[in-house]
Write an enzyme that holds these catalytic residues in place. Sequence first.
Site, PDB file in Angstrom:
ATOM      1  CE  LYS A 122      42.897  27.008  53.237  1.00 52.42           C
ATOM      2  NZ  LYS A 122      43.432  27.120  51.843  1.00 52.42           N
ATOM      3  CE  LYS A 134      43.835  22.955  47.005  1.00 45.34           C
ATOM      4  NZ  LYS A 134      43.546  24.114  47.857  1.00 45.34           N
ATOM      5  CB  THR A 218      44.044  34.330  48.505  1.00 48.07           C
ATOM      6  OG1 THR A 218      42.961  33.611  47.913  1.00 48.07           O
ATOM      7  CG2 THR A 218      44.806  33.421  49.436  1.00 48.07           C
ATOM      8  CG  ASN A 249      45.145  35.030  42.713  1.00 45.45           C
ATOM      9  OD1 ASN A 249      44.626  34.639  43.753  1.00 45.45           O
ATOM     10  ND2 ASN A 249      44.619  35.998  41.985  1.00 45.45           N
ATOM     11  CB  SER A 378      35.108  30.723  47.176  1.00 45.36           C
ATOM     12  OG  SER A 378      36.131  30.715  46.224  1.00 45.36           O
TER      13      SER A 378
HETATM   14  N1  GLU Z   1      42.455  27.178  46.353  1.00 44.57           N
HETATM   15  C1  GLU Z   1      42.119  28.130  47.352  1.00 44.57           C
HETATM   16  C2  GLU Z   1      42.538  27.632  48.712  1.00 44.57           C
HETATM   17  O1  GLU Z   1      43.416  26.812  48.840  1.00 44.57           O
HETATM   18  C3  GLU Z   1      40.667  28.587  47.278  1.00 44.57           C
HETATM   19  C4  GLU Z   1      39.650  27.521  47.503  1.00 44.57           C
HETATM   20  C5  GLU Z   1      38.211  27.961  47.205  1.00 44.57           C
HETATM   21  O2  GLU Z   1      37.990  29.137  46.990  1.00 44.57           O
HETATM   22  O3  GLU Z   1      37.362  27.062  47.208  1.00 44.57           O
HETATM   23  O4  GLU Z   1      42.070  28.096  49.716  1.00 44.57           O
END
Ligand code: GLU
Length: 444
Positions: A122, A134, A218, A249, A378
Amino acid sequence: MATKVKSATKGTKEAAKIAAASHSSNGAAQQHQSMFAAVLARLDKAAKLVNLSPEVAAVLRKAEKQIIVGVPVKMDDGSVQVFDGYRVVHSTAIGPSKGGIRYAMDVDLDEVQALAAWMTFKCAIANIPYGGAKGGIMCDPRKMSAGELERLTKAYTVAMADVFGVDKDIPAPDMGTGKREMAWIVDAFSKVKRHYEPGVVTGKPLTLGGSEGREAATGRGVMVAALEAMKVTGVNRKTATAAIQGFGNVGSHAARLMHNAKIKIVAISDHTAAFHSPKGIDVIAALKYAADNGGVLKGFKGGKEISNEELLTLNVDVLAPCAIQNVITAKNANDINAKIIVEGANGPTSAEADDILAAKGIVVVPDILANGGGVTVSYYEWVQNRYGHYWTEAEVAKKQDDSMIRAFENVWYNAKQYKTTMRIGAYITALKRLEKAVKYKGFF
Ligand code: GLU
């Protein structure tokens, strides 16, 4: 080198085995395929098409670091419960590792490995200077008090104090966590390190150095991805319809922003109920209803109640699964009637469903592209923290939209170039960047 590649191939089976073993005590989890194995299946497909060097493939098939901690927490009733906490750093090839922390009952090592790898891809697709990670804690946040959650979050942060760091590994919210948990992490981490370090997490409250636009980011990216997908598939935006699964969210902001963009939202849902209205749902009324109803949609009167399974099979232009993983599988993929799927959740489509959807001509904008808006903002938050200077909501939104459109175009181009799906095109986009980084840095 040949041995390395062989051992990497074994990795898939190993991962599946590990997953099966870790699931054997959990009947529910046993039913689904290893999520990390599903990541590797897609990675291998893309690697083959793009002729990825075997060394780089071997590196990316394994996480760099995996940490499992037992987190003891004093519960409100005086008992002590020990929770399983995880953090997987999949890659730091492009920069410090980045990725959220989720609180859910199905969290295990396999799931966190998969989610960490997706973060690597990503960030590479969004072209931001981060690797992927993660974290997760196996718990049911809906059944815990705020006090229990605060103690759990702070104990987990202390346990991970040597893993996290503004230039090392930067957590963020994910399922079951939000700005409240991020504020607790800043507090615990800063106390351990004995200096204030807001940049160690993103998705913070604004007063603690959060970024304008992060909370909606998001969902905003999902909206932009949907509009871009309509352009390339020739769906008329003026008459377009959409169904959105999930009202947390991601889903709630995606629904609101698509509604503002004059896309007719004909169905919405959350874990308590799903609603359908061919005339269009008043999303603003639904948001207000949920806000006054403990955050859930149950009892909403703005549409006919249907099941979540029915929502997925509606005849719409855009279906946006924004809730949980593995909702579109080999079982229901044949029944999907949407023209475009925009994956707001991580991993909502299983690997076996990919081929079925492709054969039906459904364009799937994959998670690692479609939900990249969150980590993109972020990154802006982290930059603003380091810079000590803050941007307006409009500045953030403009940067985010430009970045999302560029990423979409890159993925679409690679998908066309290699005559493949957008999902594999997305992996190819990521692999091209990652291969360069890994090779420049070399091995020892
Ligand atoms: N948890 C979100 C994702 O899966 C955001 C991750 C982030 O902002 O570091 O993309």
